[in-house]
Scaffold this motif. Sequence first.
Motif, short mmCIF file in Angstrom:
data_model
loop_
_atom_site.label_atom_id
_atom_site.label_comp_id
_atom_site.label_asym_id
_atom_site.label_seq_id
_atom_site.Cartn_x
_atom_site.Cartn_y
_atom_site.Cartn_z
N TRP A 123 0.86 -1.03 0.07
CA TRP A 123 -0.13 -0.07 -0.12
C TRP A 123 0.69 1.21 0.01
O TRP A 123 1.92 1.31 0.64
CB TRP A 123 -0.93 -0.02 1.28
CG TRP A 123 -1.62 -1.28 1.43
CD1 TRP A 123 -1.45 -2.30 2.42
CD2 TRP A 123 -2.70 -1.77 0.62
NE1 TRP A 123 -2.00 -3.31 2.10
CE2 TRP A 123 -3.03 -3.12 1.13
CE3 TRP A 123 -3.41 -1.36 -0.60
CZ2 TRP A 123 -4.05 -3.85 0.49
CZ3 TRP A 123 -4.56 -1.99 -1.08
CH2 TRP A 123 -4.72 -3.55 -0.58
N THR A 124 0.23 2.49 -0.52
CA THR A 124 1.29 3.74 -0.58
C THR A 124 0.10 4.73 -0.18
O THR A 124 -1.13 4.57 -0.12
CB THR A 124 1.68 4.04 -2.17
OG1 THR A 124 0.24 4.15 -2.91
CG2 THR A 124 2.48 3.00 -2.64
N ILE A 125 0.87 5.62 0.49
CA ILE A 125 -0.05 6.87 0.75
C ILE A 125 0.71 8.08 0.01
O ILE A 125 1.88 8.44 0.18
CB ILE A 125 0.00 7.24 2.35
CG1 ILE A 125 -0.51 5.86 2.97
CG2 ILE A 125 -0.74 8.39 2.81
CD1 ILE A 125 -0.40 6.14 4.45
N ASN A 126 -0.19 8.73 -0.58
CA ASN A 126 0.57 9.87 -1.58
C ASN A 126 1.79 9.52 -2.40
O ASN A 126 2.67 10.32 -2.60
CB ASN A 126 0.51 11.09 -0.72
CG ASN A 126 -0.62 11.61 0.02
OD1 ASN A 126 -1.65 11.43 -0.56
ND2 ASN A 126 -0.25 12.53 0.83
N GLY A 127 1.56 8.08 -2.79
CA GLY A 127 2.65 7.70 -3.81
C GLY A 127 3.76 7.04 -3.06
O GLY A 127 4.71 6.62 -3.72
N HIS A 128 3.87 7.13 -1.60
CA HIS A 128 5.04 6.86 -0.94
C HIS A 128 4.72 5.66 -0.04
O HIS A 128 3.69 5.25 0.43
CB HIS A 128 5.54 7.75 0.14
CG HIS A 128 5.97 9.23 -0.31
ND1 HIS A 128 7.27 9.51 -0.65
CD2 HIS A 128 5.25 9.94 -0.90
CE1 HIS A 128 7.33 10.70 -1.06
NE2 HIS A 128 6.09 11.16 -1.33
N LEU A 129 5.95 4.57 -0.16
CA LEU A 129 5.81 3.46 0.66
C LEU A 129 6.25 3.66 2.16
O LEU A 129 7.27 4.43 2.55
CB LEU A 129 6.61 2.19 -0.02
CG LEU A 129 6.10 1.88 -1.17
CD1 LEU A 129 7.37 1.04 -1.84
CD2 LEU A 129 4.99 0.85 -1.02
N PHE A 130 5.54 2.82 3.14
CA PHE A 130 6.29 3.11 4.43
C PHE A 130 7.58 2.50 4.51
O PHE A 130 8.24 1.88 3.91
CB PHE A 130 5.29 1.89 5.38
CG PHE A 130 5.55 2.15 6.78
CD1 PHE A 130 4.90 2.90 7.64
CD2 PHE A 130 6.52 1.43 7.43
CE1 PHE A 130 5.13 2.86 9.09
CE2 PHE A 130 6.90 1.33 8.78
CZ PHE A 130 5.89 2.16 9.59
N PRO A 131 8.23 3.21 5.34
CA PRO A 131 8.06 4.51 6.31
C PRO A 131 8.03 5.80 5.74
O PRO A 131 8.04 6.76 6.40
CB PRO A 131 9.23 4.03 7.31
CG PRO A 131 10.34 3.90 6.76
CD PRO A 131 9.65 2.73 5.30
N ASP A 132 8.23 5.96 4.45
CA ASP A 132 8.49 7.58 3.96
C ASP A 132 7.09 7.94 3.52
O ASP A 132 6.64 8.17 2.41
CB ASP A 132 9.28 7.09 2.50
CG ASP A 132 9.66 8.41 2.04
OD1 ASP A 132 9.61 9.42 2.85
OD2 ASP A 132 9.60 8.77 0.66
N ILE A 133 6.36 7.89 4.72
CA ILE A 133 4.96 8.15 4.72
C ILE A 133 4.76 9.76 5.15
O ILE A 133 5.58 9.98 5.95
CB ILE A 133 3.93 7.30 5.29
CG1 ILE A 133 4.46 6.54 6.43
CG2 ILE A 133 3.71 6.03 4.43
CD1 ILE A 133 4.44 7.69 7.63
N PRO A 134 3.54 10.39 4.75
CA PRO A 134 3.23 11.58 5.51
C PRO A 134 3.24 11.65 7.06
O PRO A 134 2.53 10.75 7.68
CB PRO A 134 2.11 12.21 4.91
CG PRO A 134 1.38 10.97 4.27
CD PRO A 134 2.57 9.93 4.00
N MET A 135 3.85 12.68 7.46
CA MET A 135 3.40 13.11 8.92
C MET A 135 2.64 14.38 8.89
O MET A 135 3.16 15.58 8.58
CB MET A 135 4.65 13.30 9.84
CG MET A 135 4.50 13.62 11.16
SD MET A 135 3.63 12.55 12.09
CE MET A 135 5.25 11.59 12.54
#
Length: 487
Positions: free
Chosen positions: A369-381
Amino acid sequence: MKVASGRTRLLVACGATLALLLPLAWSWWSSLLPATYDVASMGYVDTGGGPGPVGHGVPGSHGEHGSGKGDRAVADLIEDPARPADVRFTLTVTQQGDRILVNGTSPGPVLRVTQGQLIEATLVNSSVRGGTTLHWHGVDVPNAMDGVAGVTQDAVPPGERFVYRFVADRAGTYWYHAHQLSHVQVRQGLLGALVVEPTHPSGPATQDLVAVLHQYDGKPTLNGAPALHADVAPGEEVRVRLVNTDNTQASVWVTGAPYRVLAVDGTDLNGPTEVSGRWIGVTAGGRIDLGVVVPPDGVRIDVDGTTVITLGSSPAPAVVPAQPRQELDLLDYGTPAEPGIDVSDPERRFEYEIGRRLGFLDGRPGRWWTINGHLFPDIPMFHVEEGDVAVVHIVNRSGETHPMHLHGHRALVLSRDGEPTTGSPWWIDSLEVGTGEEFEIAFVADNPGIWMDHCHNLPHAAEGLIAHLMYGGVRSSYRLGGGNEPE
């Protein structure tokens, strides 16, 4: 010339191989998690168009955007320690094979309190392997009481205990569950319901029935049994509190009488009207309270066509009534009212786009899964300041449904697929976001801390579908890893 030509081809082949392998090696290496790490230093800051944390990195960069900084530590965000508890519970959790019991049962005991009371709940880990915690799902507890291992506390090892103190400030239906190895421990049964009754009940007295939906070894149950029955006299109204503790949405329909949707996720709806011939979905992690007046022949409430609640003297028929074709849409259900939040000029606007792609998660290759195109742990804070109004645009482009859950706050649904809500204010803490769907929700940043914002299909969370909401001026007190594994 032939030797030189062969060397050239070899060099070209080696260069092409390196061009392919080096990016893969970099992706693998950058995905590896350290043995322990501070959640506040994960990913990148997303300010949502508002002011960012002073002196920290720009969005898109890694760095210490909160670690060791701030004048309030997570561990200090607690209730007034001088205030005495109004009600006390002890919850002892025990591992028995692949089942976890709470005070000897699963689901654990239903905790009933009155709005405004200060709860003191002592978790005693008798024998749960790997340690455990309790998260109070839907209750806006102080951050240090949220029960997320490595974020708001350390996991409680076998033989140890932890005391949770918080005020039950909103009447409604909630639940508690593990947030250490949650995708395992919740499935194994570490969960139970919490009911906060209003200080001054309005309307006629009703019977009250809690129905906890949970699958044990793939078998659906209600309060741990295949079916649930309540003897109710004709003409009496029953408030049926449905708590979905599983990873996917439950479909519920009523046969024998109309029903009203009294509350969603602990918040009463305004002016709920009678519904017939429609099913309603209960989001994973979510709760829905139904009001049913029992007729002389009784009422049947089916859950996914696999378990049943019967109200009244008549037994359930052997044949399951067909699920209605139409779903009740909460977007236009109930009567409009002022929601008490002004979203006309929010301080923050966040994007939360859910996707999926090939890559590495802590060194493991897969389609994650991605959030805003990013994979964990490079996810938004997601960064807020206390008092901000934030609007979040959630988009699901992943190909699967996700029940999204923000800790520590309730959110107001503004629209779905661009269509605004026109019924009762629809407050949620767990939102079913179907594939291809878009929602806008809003919340007030009124509970300082560091809060999880994740999918409550808990295996999805374990596969990286987790972001966090962080307040300015708050610093971490705990570290992930080293025995703290919230998902």
